[in-house]
Enzyme design. Structure first.
Site, mmCIF file in Angstrom:
data_model
loop_
_atom_site.group_PDB
_atom_site.id
_atom_site.type_symbol
_atom_site.label_atom_id
_atom_site.label_comp_id
_atom_site.label_asym_id
_atom_site.label_seq_id
_atom_site.Cartn_x
_atom_site.Cartn_y
_atom_site.Cartn_z
ATOM 1 N N ASP A 1 0.715 -1.309 0.409
ATOM 2 C CA ASP A 1 -0.144 -0.038 0.137
ATOM 3 C C ASP A 1 0.901 1.150 0.039
ATOM 4 O O ASP A 1 1.977 1.187 0.416
ATOM 5 C CB ASP A 1 -1.030 0.118 1.163
ATOM 6 C CG ASP A 1 -0.169 0.038 2.448
ATOM 7 O OD1 ASP A 1 1.095 -0.778 2.748
ATOM 8 O OD2 ASP A 1 -0.523 0.670 3.584
ATOM 9 N N GLU B 1 -0.082 -0.972 5.896
ATOM 10 C CA GLU B 1 1.149 -0.448 6.618
ATOM 11 C C GLU B 1 0.972 0.877 7.074
ATOM 12 O O GLU B 1 1.135 1.582 8.164
ATOM 13 C CB GLU B 1 2.399 -0.690 5.973
ATOM 14 C CG GLU B 1 3.675 -0.668 6.811
ATOM 15 C CD GLU B 1 4.307 0.673 7.065
ATOM 16 O OE1 GLU B 1 5.102 1.270 7.976
ATOM 17 O OE2 GLU B 1 3.667 1.589 6.417
ATOM 18 N N HIS C 1 6.370 10.028 0.877
ATOM 19 C CA HIS C 1 5.360 10.427 1.202
ATOM 20 C C HIS C 1 5.114 11.948 0.392
ATOM 21 O O HIS C 1 4.220 12.734 0.885
ATOM 22 C CB HIS C 1 4.866 10.743 2.772
ATOM 23 C CG HIS C 1 4.910 9.415 3.602
ATOM 24 N ND1 HIS C 1 4.056 9.367 4.440
ATOM 25 C CD2 HIS C 1 5.037 8.158 3.153
ATOM 26 C CE1 HIS C 1 4.188 7.989 4.772
ATOM 27 N NE2 HIS C 1 4.706 7.405 4.022
HETATM 28 ZN ZN LIG Z 1 6.850 2.289 4.096
#
Ligand SMILES: [Zn+2]
Length: 381
Positions: free
Chosen positions: A71, A140, A355
């Site tokens: 994910d 996760e 991210h």
């Molecule tokens: Zn990660």
């Protein structure tokens, strides 16, 4: 025409599936197919919309488990991205190729390297000793419910306790090969409600302002030295993450104030020590508080041993870089494996863009990552 290795092709194929947590979007099907063809036994352990893949080869000990997740976090505003985050765009630099997209560093590039390293190792060493395997989850980046902790219960029931675990999370900070994470700090969240007495702002003698008490409490907590740090851990840190208070009216003194805060803590602290210190601060300030603590992860550290030695050697061999050890950064799913008594280390690509918008990874580094994992397997088994 850019020629890609199997690892690099797999990484690109995984990026082209928008598997925003906890939706796997078929990533694990692709990986399961490859591992099955390399004669791994696979089992799908799905729970509450979370997809998990466990693939094993061999029997008995030692047992080395690679750990990863398919994910990714959402791409955010895709207009800010130079290339479509789920297109798998390849940027040819001549001596390297950059793979663009959400999850390239965190951590589909590593998923591809772990999968292809296992396939290569098993094809070349069909009768290796011990057990090698891969565990992938699709939760996760979310709350982990139905993910790695769910599979850990399966491992316990089937007496499949890994001796070693390599988490392929992005671990390197400036150049590929520079950092192994040999542990992680613990994480505890506290939900604190500071109580007072609500009343009219013009009559302060008739109320007890909860916001003022909360201010004093935050000052005391944030000025506390929780520890000095230890050989493997930086100093424990305390941060307030949310505050809410007040009715919204300008003439009402708040009767309660909610504070959410979090500790990232070393192996010198634990929940009991944190709780005891907070209780004494609350008592010194003569406050009335309700406090609920949630342990998100216990600290763990692999101080030495064969796994760490072999991995360090393999990294130096393939990158000419001597990795240093670190326990900094956030938590990972390694926190669910370490309590089994497993030696857990984390090594993967650069973490510079995780991210973020325009996440990207060097394909040379992914190929080297696969080679590092193969060398590690060859030396351990
Ligand atoms: Zn990660």
């Amino acid at each position: 025409m850019i020629n890609l290795t199997k690892t690099q092709k797999l990484a690109q194929a995984l990026i082209q599936r928008a598997s925003v947590t906890p939706d796997d979007k078929g990533c694990q099907d692709i990986i399961e197919d490859l591992l099955k063809k390399a004669s791994f036994n696979t089992v799908r352990l799905n729970s509450n919309g979370v997809t998990n893949l466990l693939a094993l080869h061999g029997a008995a000990s030692p047992f080395l488990l690679f750990l990863g997740h398919t994910d990714v976090v959402p791409a955010g505003n895709t207009e800010e991205w130079t290339y479509d985050p789920f297109d798998g765009f390849l940027e040819d630099l001549g001596d390297d190729v950059i793979l663009h997209g959400r999850g390239t560093q965190d951590m589909k590039g590593s998923d591809a390297a772990m999968c292809m390293a296992l396939c290569q190792f098993v094809v070349q060493n069909p009768n290796h000793k011990g057990t090698v395997g891969l565990l992938l989850t699709s939760n996760e980046e979310g709350d982990a419910v139905g993910g790695t902790p769910f599979v850990v219960e399966y491992l316990k029931e089937h007496n499949l306790i890994p001796d070693y675990c390599i988490v392929g999370e992005p671990s390197c900070s400036k150049e590929f090969g520079d950092t192994i994470k040999n542990g992680r700090r613990g994480s505890i969240t506290a939900h604190i409600t500071v109580k007072g007495v609500q009343g009219h702002v013009a009559y302060p003698d008739r109320c007890d302002n909860a916001a003022h008490h909360a201010g004093a409490l935050i000052k005391a907590l944030s000025e506390t030295q929780w520890d000095e740090g230890s050989q493997f851990f930086p100093k424990s840190s305390f941060q307030v993450t949310n505050i809410s208070c007040g009715t919204g009216a300008e003439n009402v003194v708040p009767g309660s104030c909610y504070i959410m805060c979090n500790w990232r803590y070393s192996d010198l602290l634990n929940k009991e020590l944190i709780e005891r210190k907070v209780t004494s601060i609350v008592k010194d300030l003569k406050l009335d508080c309700d406090i609920r603590y949630v342990v998100n992860g216990l600290p763990f550290v692999t101080k030495g041993g064969e796994l760490l030695d072999v991995l360090k050697e393999a990294i130096s061999l393939h990158t000419k870089v001597n990795p240093s050890l670190s326990t900094a950064g956030g938590t990972s799913d390694g926190r669910f494996i370490a309590p089994l008594g497993t030696k857990v280390v984390e090594f993967g690509p650069l973490s510079t863009h995780i991210h973020k918008v325009n996440e990207a990874v060097s394909l040379n580094s992914l190929e080297k990552l696969k080679d590092i994992f193969v060398t590690t397997l060859e030396k351990l088994f």
